[in-house]
Design a protein around this motif. Sequence first.
Motif, PDB file in Angstrom:
ATOM      1  N   THR A  48      11.007 -28.406  -9.595  1.00 29.09           N
ATOM      2  CA  THR A  48      11.517 -29.365 -10.576  1.00 29.09           C
ATOM      3  C   THR A  48      12.559 -28.755 -11.497  1.00 29.09           C
ATOM      4  O   THR A  48      13.553 -29.411 -11.849  1.00 29.09           O
ATOM      5  N   PHE A  49      12.384 -27.498 -11.887  1.00 28.18           N
ATOM      6  CA  PHE A  49      13.276 -26.877 -12.857  1.00 28.18           C
ATOM      7  C   PHE A  49      14.561 -26.339 -12.247  1.00 28.18           C
ATOM      8  O   PHE A  49      15.497 -26.000 -12.980  1.00 28.18           O
ATOM      9  N   THR A  50      14.638 -26.248 -10.922  1.00 29.56           N
ATOM     10  CA  THR A  50      15.808 -25.622 -10.302  1.00 29.56           C
ATOM     11  C   THR A  50      16.455 -26.441  -9.197  1.00 29.56           C
ATOM     12  O   THR A  50      17.611 -26.186  -8.828  1.00 29.56           O
ATOM     13  N   ALA A  51      15.759 -27.418  -8.647  1.00 32.48           N
ATOM     14  CA  ALA A  51      16.232 -28.117  -7.440  1.00 32.48           C
ATOM     15  C   ALA A  51      17.617 -28.717  -7.596  1.00 32.48           C
ATOM     16  O   ALA A  51      18.424 -28.698  -6.656  1.00 32.48           O
ATOM     17  N   SER A  52      17.949 -29.230  -8.755  1.00 39.59           N
ATOM     18  CA  SER A  52      19.220 -29.926  -8.951  1.00 39.59           C
ATOM     19  C   SER A  52      20.400 -28.992  -9.136  1.00 39.59           C
ATOM     20  O   SER A  52      21.558 -29.449  -9.126  1.00 39.59           O
ATOM     21  N   TYR A  53      20.142 -27.693  -9.311  1.00 40.90           N
ATOM     22  CA  TYR A  53      21.225 -26.788  -9.712  1.00 40.90           C
ATOM     23  C   TYR A  53      21.402 -25.564  -8.817  1.00 40.90           C
ATOM     24  O   TYR A  53      22.427 -24.894  -8.876  1.00 40.90           O
ATOM     25  N   ILE A  54      20.410 -25.236  -7.996  1.00 45.20           N
ATOM     26  CA  ILE A  54      20.393 -23.941  -7.330  1.00 45.20           C
ATOM     27  C   ILE A  54      21.334 -23.855  -6.140  1.00 45.20           C
ATOM     28  O   ILE A  54      21.801 -22.758  -5.784  1.00 45.20           O
ATOM     29  N   ALA A  55      21.693 -24.962  -5.521  1.00 46.30           N
ATOM     30  CA  ALA A  55      22.394 -24.920  -4.229  1.00 46.30           C
ATOM     31  C   ALA A  55      23.687 -24.119  -4.285  1.00 46.30           C
ATOM     32  O   ALA A  55      23.957 -23.273  -3.418  1.00 46.30           O
ATOM     33  N   ILE A  95      11.328 -18.440 -14.156  1.00 47.45           N
ATOM     34  CA  ILE A  95      12.475 -19.273 -13.753  1.00 47.45           C
ATOM     35  C   ILE A  95      12.693 -20.479 -14.664  1.00 47.45           C
ATOM     36  O   ILE A  95      13.487 -21.356 -14.335  1.00 47.45           O
ATOM     37  N   ARG A  96      12.024 -20.522 -15.800  1.00 47.10           N
ATOM     38  CA  ARG A  96      12.088 -21.703 -16.664  1.00 47.10           C
ATOM     39  C   ARG A  96      13.524 -22.119 -16.977  1.00 47.10           C
ATOM     40  O   ARG A  96      13.850 -23.305 -17.054  1.00 47.10           O
ATOM     41  N   HIS A  97      14.417 -21.150 -17.172  1.00 50.64           N
ATOM     42  CA  HIS A  97      15.787 -21.465 -17.574  1.00 50.64           C
ATOM     43  C   HIS A  97      16.809 -21.189 -16.471  1.00 50.64           C
ATOM     44  O   HIS A  97      18.016 -21.187 -16.725  1.00 50.64           O
ATOM     45  N   LEU A  98      16.327 -20.967 -15.245  1.00 51.68           N
ATOM     46  CA  LEU A  98      17.249 -20.653 -14.154  1.00 51.68           C
ATOM     47  C   LEU A  98      18.183 -21.818 -13.864  1.00 51.68           C
ATOM     48  O   LEU A  98      19.371 -21.612 -13.567  1.00 51.68           O
ATOM     49  N   GLY A  99      17.686 -23.048 -13.954  1.00 50.25           N
ATOM     50  CA  GLY A  99      18.558 -24.200 -13.756  1.00 50.25           C
ATOM     51  C   GLY A  99      19.705 -24.214 -14.746  1.00 50.25           C
ATOM     52  O   GLY A  99      20.857 -24.481 -14.383  1.00 50.25           O
ATOM     53  N   SER A 100      19.426 -23.898 -16.002  1.00 54.69           N
ATOM     54  CA  SER A 100      20.482 -23.833 -17.021  1.00 54.69           C
ATOM     55  C   SER A 100      21.459 -22.702 -16.729  1.00 54.69           C
ATOM     56  O   SER A 100      22.668 -22.851 -16.933  1.00 54.69           O
ATOM     57  N   TYR A 101      20.949 -21.571 -16.250  1.00 53.60           N
ATOM     58  CA  TYR A 101      21.840 -20.467 -15.895  1.00 53.60           C
ATOM     59  C   TYR A 101      22.810 -20.915 -14.799  1.00 53.60           C
ATOM     60  O   TYR A 101      24.019 -20.632 -14.860  1.00 53.60           O
ATOM     61  N   VAL A 159      22.001 -12.924 -10.852  1.00 51.60           N
ATOM     62  CA  VAL A 159      20.607 -12.992 -11.279  1.00 51.60           C
ATOM     63  C   VAL A 159      19.714 -12.755 -10.068  1.00 51.60           C
ATOM     64  O   VAL A 159      19.907 -13.377  -9.014  1.00 51.60           O
ATOM     65  N   LEU A 160      18.742 -11.845 -10.202  1.00 57.38           N
ATOM     66  CA  LEU A 160      17.720 -11.643  -9.180  1.00 57.38           C
ATOM     67  C   LEU A 160      16.452 -12.355  -9.632  1.00 57.38           C
ATOM     68  O   LEU A 160      16.109 -12.325 -10.814  1.00 57.38           O
ATOM     69  N   VAL A 161      15.746 -12.975  -8.699  1.00 54.66           N
ATOM     70  CA  VAL A 161      14.515 -13.700  -9.021  1.00 54.66           C
ATOM     71  C   VAL A 161      13.345 -13.048  -8.300  1.00 54.66           C
ATOM     72  O   VAL A 161      13.414 -12.796  -7.090  1.00 54.66           O
ATOM     73  N   THR A 162      12.261 -12.795  -9.044  1.00 49.43           N
ATOM     74  CA  THR A 162      11.088 -12.156  -8.442  1.00 49.43           C
ATOM     75  C   THR A 162      10.144 -13.159  -7.796  1.00 49.43           C
ATOM     76  O   THR A 162       9.507 -12.836  -6.792  1.00 49.43           O
ATOM     77  N   HIS A 163      10.007 -14.369  -8.376  1.00 46.20           N
ATOM     78  CA  HIS A 163       9.150 -15.395  -7.786  1.00 46.20           C
ATOM     79  C   HIS A 163       9.325 -16.705  -8.539  1.00 46.20           C
ATOM     80  O   HIS A 163      10.098 -16.780  -9.506  1.00 46.20           O
ATOM     81  N   ASP A 164       8.629 -17.736  -8.099  1.00 49.25           N
ATOM     82  CA  ASP A 164       8.887 -19.081  -8.598  1.00 49.25           C
ATOM     83  C   ASP A 164       7.907 -19.568  -9.653  1.00 49.25           C
ATOM     84  O   ASP A 164       7.811 -20.762  -9.908  1.00 49.25           O
TER      85      ASP A 164
END
Length: 268
Positions: free
Chosen positions: A91-98, A63-69, A53-58
């Motif tokens: 908030t939507f990605t911090a727990s999952y992105i690492a 990015i609403r569902h990026l954490g789920s992805y 997945v490429l992300v253009t910005h925050d």
Amino acid sequence: MVRFMSFSSGSCGNCYYLGSEKEGILIDAGVSVKRLRTYLSENGLSFDSFSAVLVTHDHLDHIRHLGSYCKRLKKPVYTSRTIHSALARHTFTASYIADCRRVLSEDWEEIGGIRVRYFVVPHDATQTVGYAVEIEGRKFVIMTDIGRVTDEAISFAKEADTVVIESNYDIDMLMGGPYTYELKMRIVQGNGHLCNDDCAGAIRRFIHPGLRNIFLCHLSENNNTPKLAYEASASAIAACSDVLDRDGSNMPSLRCLPRKCPSQLFML
């Protein structure tokens, strides 16, 4: 054959697929995993059809569902170091992105067999980027949420077979509409969104004989219509016959991407 599809394009959510028979990528994560599965399946694709997945910005509509992805699909997420730093705090990605974090350099990089390079564009997020992508010998550029078009963005678009570019608002509809003065200024003053006329101006700058497809993205629900966006860009294309075949046989196709529903699967 290179394939492109928009799953959603606008403030309600943004997500795009680009791929071939062998590999693919998503750009942004503005639709749910459930909707993504459905839309892919309806077109003979699956989660195996893309590897990253490429992300253009925050901003949330991207990015609403990026954490789920990250949590459920466990695909690597590529973007700039600055944007990744923002995602690590969001908030939507911090727990999952690492575990999915992949930082792109400022040069071309390979993701599988796909070459990718980002370029920075003006927008009022932490940082916003467009992408140039090379896949199966095709060159693809996307620039969405862009307050004004930079020379660097034009240089990539001048070499592309396909360009996805924002045509967010009609200036008369926006200025005569119900938005507050502050919001109108945020949209128009160079770090917000691109109007139909400026999109058309950009097309006049980057159009070239090798350009085959132009897709207009992120149309405003309140301040634009597909007809107005299309007409502005179509006029720009028609005015460029001097750099294309004069009989019209070399004109790029022009399409507006729908806001809240998927497009067809395009063969580029």
